[in-house]
Motif scaffolding. Structure first.
Motif, PDB file in Angstrom:
ATOM      1  N   LEU A  10     -19.940   4.848  -4.590  1.00 17.46           N
ATOM      2  CA  LEU A  10     -19.379   3.548  -4.938  1.00 17.46           C
ATOM      3  C   LEU A  10     -19.257   3.360  -6.442  1.00 17.46           C
ATOM      4  O   LEU A  10     -18.575   2.451  -6.903  1.00 17.46           O
ATOM      5  N   ARG A  11     -19.937   4.218  -7.195  1.00 20.55           N
ATOM      6  CA  ARG A  11     -19.839   4.137  -8.653  1.00 20.55           C
ATOM      7  C   ARG A  11     -18.705   5.000  -9.194  1.00 20.55           C
ATOM      8  O   ARG A  11     -18.428   4.982 -10.385  1.00 20.55           O
ATOM      9  N   SER A  12     -18.069   5.734  -8.334  1.00 21.64           N
ATOM     10  CA  SER A  12     -17.053   6.696  -8.769  1.00 21.64           C
ATOM     11  C   SER A  12     -15.765   5.986  -9.185  1.00 21.64           C
ATOM     12  O   SER A  12     -15.173   5.243  -8.388  1.00 21.64           O
ATOM     13  N   PRO A  13     -15.301   6.201 -10.428  1.00 23.18           N
ATOM     14  CA  PRO A  13     -14.016   5.614 -10.840  1.00 23.18           C
ATOM     15  C   PRO A  13     -12.862   6.071  -9.956  1.00 23.18           C
ATOM     16  O   PRO A  13     -11.923   5.305  -9.696  1.00 23.18           O
ATOM     17  N   LYS A  14     -12.916   7.317  -9.468  1.00 21.80           N
ATOM     18  CA  LYS A  14     -11.835   7.823  -8.620  1.00 21.80           C
ATOM     19  C   LYS A  14     -11.716   7.008  -7.335  1.00 21.80           C
ATOM     20  O   LYS A  14     -10.618   6.762  -6.849  1.00 21.80           O
ATOM     21  N   LEU A  15     -12.857   6.608  -6.789  1.00 23.32           N
ATOM     22  CA  LEU A  15     -12.822   5.807  -5.571  1.00 23.32           C
ATOM     23  C   LEU A  15     -12.112   4.492  -5.807  1.00 23.32           C
ATOM     24  O   LEU A  15     -11.233   4.088  -5.029  1.00 23.32           O
ATOM     25  N   TRP A  16     -12.472   3.829  -6.914  1.00 25.63           N
ATOM     26  CA  TRP A  16     -11.863   2.528  -7.189  1.00 25.63           C
ATOM     27  C   TRP A  16     -10.392   2.659  -7.551  1.00 25.63           C
ATOM     28  O   TRP A  16      -9.577   1.796  -7.199  1.00 25.63           O
ATOM     29  N   ILE A  17     -10.022   3.723  -8.226  1.00 18.26           N
ATOM     30  CA  ILE A  17      -8.602   3.960  -8.528  1.00 18.26           C
ATOM     31  C   ILE A  17      -7.823   4.186  -7.238  1.00 18.26           C
ATOM     32  O   ILE A  17      -6.726   3.667  -7.046  1.00 18.26           O
ATOM     33  N   THR A  18      -8.424   4.967  -6.323  1.00 19.18           N
ATOM     34  CA  THR A  18      -7.771   5.229  -5.037  1.00 19.18           C
ATOM     35  C   THR A  18      -7.603   3.943  -4.232  1.00 19.18           C
ATOM     36  O   THR A  18      -6.538   3.686  -3.653  1.00 19.18           O
ATOM     37  N   LEU A  19      -8.654   3.126  -4.206  1.00 15.00           N
ATOM     38  CA  LEU A  19      -8.571   1.864  -3.476  1.00 15.00           C
ATOM     39  C   LEU A  19      -7.527   0.934  -4.086  1.00 15.00           C
ATOM     40  O   LEU A  19      -6.757   0.281  -3.367  1.00 15.00           O
ATOM     41  N   ALA A  20      -7.482   0.894  -5.421  1.00 13.92           N
ATOM     42  CA  ALA A  20      -6.497   0.037  -6.088  1.00 13.92           C
ATOM     43  C   ALA A  20      -5.083   0.519  -5.805  1.00 13.92           C
ATOM     44  O   ALA A  20      -4.172  -0.279  -5.540  1.00 13.92           O
ATOM     45  N   ALA A  21      -4.901   1.854  -5.852  1.00 13.96           N
ATOM     46  CA  ALA A  21      -3.574   2.405  -5.589  1.00 13.96           C
ATOM     47  C   ALA A  21      -3.150   2.138  -4.148  1.00 13.96           C
ATOM     48  O   ALA A  21      -1.993   1.807  -3.873  1.00 13.96           O
ATOM     49  N   GLY A  22      -4.100   2.270  -3.222  1.00 13.88           N
ATOM     50  CA  GLY A  22      -3.786   2.000  -1.820  1.00 13.88           C
ATOM     51  C   GLY A  22      -3.425   0.547  -1.593  1.00 13.88           C
ATOM     52  O   GLY A  22      -2.473   0.240  -0.867  1.00 13.88           O
ATOM     53  N   SER A  23      -4.183  -0.356  -2.225  1.00 10.68           N
ATOM     54  CA  SER A  23      -3.890  -1.782  -2.082  1.00 10.68           C
ATOM     55  C   SER A  23      -2.518  -2.114  -2.662  1.00 10.68           C
ATOM     56  O   SER A  23      -1.749  -2.895  -2.080  1.00 10.68           O
ATOM     57  N   LEU A  24      -2.202  -1.498  -3.803  1.00 12.20           N
ATOM     58  CA  LEU A  24      -0.897  -1.745  -4.425  1.00 12.20           C
ATOM     59  C   LEU A  24       0.232  -1.246  -3.529  1.00 12.20           C
ATOM     60  O   LEU A  24       1.268  -1.892  -3.393  1.00 12.20           O
ATOM     61  N   ALA A  25       0.011  -0.107  -2.891  1.00 15.32           N
ATOM     62  CA  ALA A  25       1.035   0.442  -1.998  1.00 15.32           C
ATOM     63  C   ALA A  25       1.268  -0.472  -0.806  1.00 15.32           C
ATOM     64  O   ALA A  25       2.414  -0.683  -0.376  1.00 15.32           O
ATOM     65  N   VAL A  26       0.172  -1.032  -0.269  1.00 17.85           N
ATOM     66  CA  VAL A  26       0.300  -1.950   0.867  1.00 17.85           C
ATOM     67  C   VAL A  26       1.116  -3.176   0.477  1.00 17.85           C
ATOM     68  O   VAL A  26       1.935  -3.683   1.263  1.00 17.85           O
ATOM     69  N   VAL A  27       0.911  -3.655  -0.750  1.00 16.07           N
ATOM     70  CA  VAL A  27       1.634  -4.837  -1.220  1.00 16.07           C
ATOM     71  C   VAL A  27       3.090  -4.511  -1.524  1.00 16.07           C
ATOM     72  O   VAL A  27       3.999  -5.276  -1.185  1.00 16.07           O
ATOM     73  N   LEU A  28       3.344  -3.354  -2.150  1.00 14.11           N
ATOM     74  CA  LEU A  28       4.694  -3.035  -2.615  1.00 14.11           C
ATOM     75  C   LEU A  28       5.595  -2.457  -1.536  1.00 14.11           C
ATOM     76  O   LEU A  28       6.816  -2.563  -1.634  1.00 14.11           O
ATOM     77  N   ALA A  29       5.019  -1.843  -0.508  1.00 13.75           N
ATOM     78  CA  ALA A  29       5.852  -1.227   0.526  1.00 13.75           C
ATOM     79  C   ALA A  29       6.793  -2.232   1.192  1.00 13.75           C
ATOM     80  O   ALA A  29       7.995  -1.946   1.351  1.00 13.75           O
ATOM     81  N   PRO A  30       6.309  -3.411   1.607  1.00 11.24           N
ATOM     82  CA  PRO A  30       7.239  -4.374   2.198  1.00 11.24           C
ATOM     83  C   PRO A  30       8.328  -4.825   1.224  1.00 11.24           C
ATOM     84  O   PRO A  30       9.476  -5.033   1.621  1.00 11.24           O
ATOM     85  N   THR A  31       7.963  -4.968  -0.051  1.00  9.56           N
ATOM     86  CA  THR A  31       8.966  -5.355  -1.046  1.00  9.56           C
ATOM     87  C   THR A  31      10.026  -4.269  -1.180  1.00  9.56           C
ATOM     88  O   THR A  31      11.235  -4.562  -1.261  1.00  9.56           O
ATOM     89  N   GLY A  32       9.583  -3.011  -1.179  1.00  4.72           N
ATOM     90  CA  GLY A  32      10.539  -1.910  -1.239  1.00  4.72           C
ATOM     91  C   GLY A  32      11.457  -1.896  -0.036  1.00  4.72           C
ATOM     92  O   GLY A  32      12.669  -1.672  -0.163  1.00  4.72           O
ATOM     93  N   TRP A  33      10.880  -2.147   1.155  1.00  3.38           N
ATOM     94  CA  TRP A  33      11.710  -2.210   2.362  1.00  3.38           C
ATOM     95  C   TRP A  33      12.719  -3.339   2.261  1.00  3.38           C
ATOM     96  O   TRP A  33      13.901  -3.179   2.606  1.00  3.38           O
ATOM     97  N   THR A  34      12.277  -4.506   1.780  1.00  4.43           N
ATOM     98  CA  THR A  34      13.150  -5.667   1.671  1.00  4.43           C
ATOM     99  C   THR A  34      14.364  -5.365   0.796  1.00  4.43           C
ATOM    100  O   THR A  34      15.515  -5.565   1.203  1.00  4.43           O
ATOM    101  N   TYR A  35      14.100  -4.884  -0.425  1.00  6.09           N
ATOM    102  CA  TYR A  35      15.209  -4.653  -1.349  1.00  6.09           C
ATOM    103  C   TYR A  35      16.034  -3.433  -0.954  1.00  6.09           C
ATOM    104  O   TYR A  35      17.244  -3.388  -1.186  1.00  6.09           O
ATOM    105  N   GLY A  36      15.390  -2.441  -0.322  1.00  7.31           N
ATOM    106  CA  GLY A  36      16.151  -1.297   0.149  1.00  7.31           C
ATOM    107  C   GLY A  36      17.121  -1.674   1.250  1.00  7.31           C
ATOM    108  O   GLY A  36      18.274  -1.224   1.268  1.00  7.31           O
ATOM    109  N   THR A  37      16.671  -2.526   2.172  1.00  8.12           N
ATOM    110  CA  THR A  37      17.523  -2.962   3.275  1.00  8.12           C
ATOM    111  C   THR A  37      18.643  -3.873   2.793  1.00  8.12           C
ATOM    112  O   THR A  37      19.783  -3.800   3.283  1.00  8.12           O
ATOM    113  N   ALA A  38      18.330  -4.732   1.824  1.00  7.39           N
ATOM    114  CA  ALA A  38      19.326  -5.695   1.338  1.00  7.39           C
ATOM    115  C   ALA A  38      20.289  -5.084   0.325  1.00  7.39           C
ATOM    116  O   ALA A  38      21.329  -5.687   0.027  1.00  7.39           O
ATOM    117  N   ARG A  39      19.964  -3.914  -0.177  1.00  8.14           N
ATOM    118  CA  ARG A  39      20.799  -3.303  -1.213  1.00  8.14           C
ATOM    119  C   ARG A  39      22.241  -3.129  -0.721  1.00  8.14           C
ATOM    120  O   ARG A  39      22.485  -2.637   0.376  1.00  8.14           O
TER     121      ARG A  39
END
Length: 222
Positions: A10-39
């Protein structure tokens, strides 16, 4: 005082970077789908392809019962689309879920006052959110093609959802500057796109579906 033991993992910076990247992907994926579909399907009133109807999504009423500034802007776009001959009818979809609050009737009155014939205006009283409005436009009112009208910050999501619901949908956004509310609107789109993705994945039914209505048929053929 005893020190609380914390796992080295739990002290590993890599773990927190991975979790942050995963959370960002979860948030951005729907936005990418939205703009990709509407393009390729976002335009303005002058360049929109002709369609059966303008689908105007509700955006609230002011304290006096008239359209909010956002809603008035959307309705003005619909008036322009009708005057340009881009649509043959206007389907207004909003909230009439409680006594004394009637978005569709207010939208109809505004359009009528601005020159759209009443027999070309169709009311959907159960457009409680964007997905409901899109699905009902297709399944309940039988629309095949629509120009979805909203604000710029929302129109891509609206087009993506309507296309997913089976409509040949384009989008025209109201571009009037409402600085404070517009900033809030863009921020609100983040959780809203997450909900939109859930609606699509789950293929959720609208709150009210009901039998087929022929109001749009009469408006188009009258």
């Amino acid at each position: 005082m005893r020190r609380r033991w914390i796992s080295p993992r739990l002290r590993s910076p890599k773990l927190w970077i991975t979790l942050a990247a995963g959370s960002l992907a979860v948030v951005l994926a729907p936005t990418g789908w939205t703009y990709g579909t509407a393009r390729g399907h976002l335009t303005d009133a002058a360049h929109a392809r002709p369609a059966q109807t303008a689908l105007v999504l509700g955006a609230g009423l002011n304290p006096a019962g008239g359209p909010s500034p956002f809603l008035a802007g959307r309705l003005d776009v619909a008036v322009e689309l009708y005057r340009r001959g881009k649509v043959r009818a206007v389907l207004v979809s909003g909230d009439n879920g409680r006594t004394g609050y009637d978005e569709p009737s207010t939208m109809r009155d505004y359009l009528r006052e601005h020159g759209v014939p009443e027999d070309k205006i169709v009311l959907d009283y159960a457009g409680f959110d964007t997905w409901d409005s899109c699905v009902r436009a297709r399944k309940i009112f039988g629309a095949d093609s629509a120009i979805v009208v909203s604000q710029d910050f929302h129109v891509a999501r609206a087009v993506a959802l309507c296309r997913r619901a089976g409509l040949d949908a384009q989008g025209v956004g109201d571009r009037q500057p409402y600085l404070g509310p517009t900033v809030y609107g863009y921020v609100r789109e983040v959780p809203a796109t997450l909900k939109a993705m859930a609606d699509v994945v789950l293929d959720r039914d609208p709150k009210f579906l009901g039998p087929r209505e022929d109001g749009l048929d009469h408006a188009l053929n009258g």
